[in-house]
Design a protein around this motif. Structure first.
Motif, short mmCIF file in Angstrom:
data_model
loop_
_atom_site.label_atom_id
_atom_site.label_comp_id
_atom_site.label_asym_id
_atom_site.label_seq_id
_atom_site.Cartn_x
_atom_site.Cartn_y
_atom_site.Cartn_z
N PRO A 164 -5.55 23.28 16.58
CA PRO A 164 -4.75 22.73 15.49
C PRO A 164 -5.36 23.03 14.13
N VAL A 215 -4.71 22.09 9.85
CA VAL A 215 -4.02 21.34 8.81
C VAL A 215 -4.29 22.02 7.47
N LEU A 251 1.23 21.72 10.10
CA LEU A 251 0.65 20.45 9.67
C LEU A 251 0.11 20.64 8.26
N TRP A 252 0.47 19.74 7.34
CA TRP A 252 -0.02 19.90 5.97
C TRP A 252 0.09 18.62 5.18
N ILE A 261 -4.29 13.51 9.90
CA ILE A 261 -3.31 14.37 10.56
C ILE A 261 -3.98 15.21 11.65
N LEU A 262 -5.15 15.79 11.33
CA LEU A 262 -5.81 16.67 12.31
C LEU A 262 -6.32 15.88 13.51
N LYS A 320 -3.67 14.94 15.82
CA LYS A 320 -3.22 16.07 16.65
C LYS A 320 -4.22 16.37 17.76
N ASN A 365 -0.16 11.05 18.11
CA ASN A 365 1.18 11.21 17.50
C ASN A 365 1.60 10.00 16.67
N PRO A 370 3.27 14.54 10.34
CA PRO A 370 2.58 15.83 10.25
C PRO A 370 2.64 16.49 8.89
N ASN A 371 3.60 16.10 8.05
CA ASN A 371 3.75 16.66 6.70
C ASN A 371 3.82 15.51 5.71
#
Length: 337
Positions: free
Chosen positions: A143, A145, A157-158, A303-304, A307, A312, A316-317
């Motif tokens: 993964p 980000v 992912l950002w 976020i990372l 993942k 979850n 993710p954005n």
């Protein structure tokens, strides 16, 4: 102990090129002959490549090591980002491996490969404009980000700040203050999406308002005297405001304007980005658009890790809001008509 199979091993066994194997492993075989596809499939099965790759990913995920690539570590923005990352990762028992790209694609490639060999569980990257194309070709199944300047807002992912909106809204702020002419000072916008957004937001609003503007492109090698000469072309007018799109450019612009300090803010306005502490200490103090850098680092880590651990729970954005730190450099007194 048998060594782990590689793409080269599969290519040799199937009697095809490594590129062809790469296409197969990435599901890009619509134009591949059935015979070639079958040979690669057999070679993958014989080498246990997919099983070994999956096990390697599981092992790396347990390392709790995150690779972080920063474009410019000298900026205050980067320091606050890393602090946010470090604080959250430490609380979650993750560790950071830092790399610095200087916004060069080859440096990014070297960092990714080195970190992958060290077994990082995933990546957090401040990418250049071409990074994502390179990443897709590297076939690293971990993964990643993107922060600050993701190149595609609709996938992956950002986390980023609202650069376009912040620059757009800054124009409203400056027009209300009474400025009528504008100069945008930026580094090469083509290298980083963030620069493109800041420039476009500023210019788009000025064009809607039919306000005159000019653009100066500078870099870290641009001398202060050279920048001053370029700025002087526009300083003859009153009610002009200069917008420096990054912290290091604001520092250069501020030094270039030293002979004109007595005209700030009534005849010359100055707006910067992410200057943090020093902008409040100079005279006159400088108005800046401030990004929530610490929060951005924290969110990128959330976020990372979300993942990696498969929980979850984290969107993710995410887009975070900047704010204007209004100080003396834009305290313009409107000219009486």
């Amino acid at each position: 102990m048998r060594s782990k199979a590689t793409i080269s091993d599969i290519a040799k066994l199937a009697d095809v090129s490594k590129t062809t194997v790469s296409f197969y492993l990435n599901g890009k075989y619509s134009k591949m002959s059935e015979a070639t596809r079958s040979k690669i499939e057999d070679a993958v099965a014989k080498t246990n490549y997919l099983e070994e790759e999956e096990q390697a990913q599981k092992n790396d995920a347990r390392n709790h090591l995150i690779g972080v690539i920063i474009g410019d570590i000298t900026s205050p923005f980067a320091n606050h980002i890393v602090k946010g990352l470090a604080d959250y990762c430490s609380a979650k028992d993750y560790h950071l491996m830092l790399g610095f790209s200087d916004y060069q694609l080859e440096n990014e490639r070297h960092c990714i490969n080195s970190m992958n060999q060290m077994g990082v569980s995933g990546y957090i990257v401040q990418p250049t404009a071409q990074f994502e194309i390179m990443w897709e070709g590297m076939q690293i199944k971990k993964p990643i980000v993107y922060f600050d300047s993701p190149n595609h807002n609709t996938k992956g992912l950002w986390v980023k700040t609202n650069n376009y909106e912040a620059a757009y809204n800054a124009v409203s702020f400056l027009i209300k203050k009474g400025y009528q002419h504008f100069v945008l000072v930026t580094a090469d916008p083509s290298k980083i999406v963030t620069r493109q957004e800041r420039c476009r937001g500023f210019v788009d609003h000025l064009e809607i308002e039919h306000m005159p503007y000019d653009v100066i492109v500078a870099n870290k090698e641009t001398a202060i005297d050279e920048l001053r000469e370029q700025l002087e072309l526009y300083l003859k007018a009153k009610d002009v405001c200069i917008y420096a799109t990054s912290n290091w450019l604001l520092n250069k612009v501020h030094m270039a304007l030293e002979p004109y300090a007595d005209r700030i803010p009534d005849e010359i306005g100055l707006l910067g980005m992410d200057s943090y502490e020093w902008s409040r200490l100079v005279v006159p103090s400088i108005t800046t658009i401030v990004q929530p850098a610490y929060e951005e680092g924290t969110v990128a880590a959330k976020i990372l890790i979300d993942k990696i651990e498969g929980t979850n729970l984290e969107p993710p954005n995410q887009i975070l809001k900047s704010r204007i730190d209004e100080l003396e450099s834009t305290d313009h007194k409107k000219t009486e008509m």
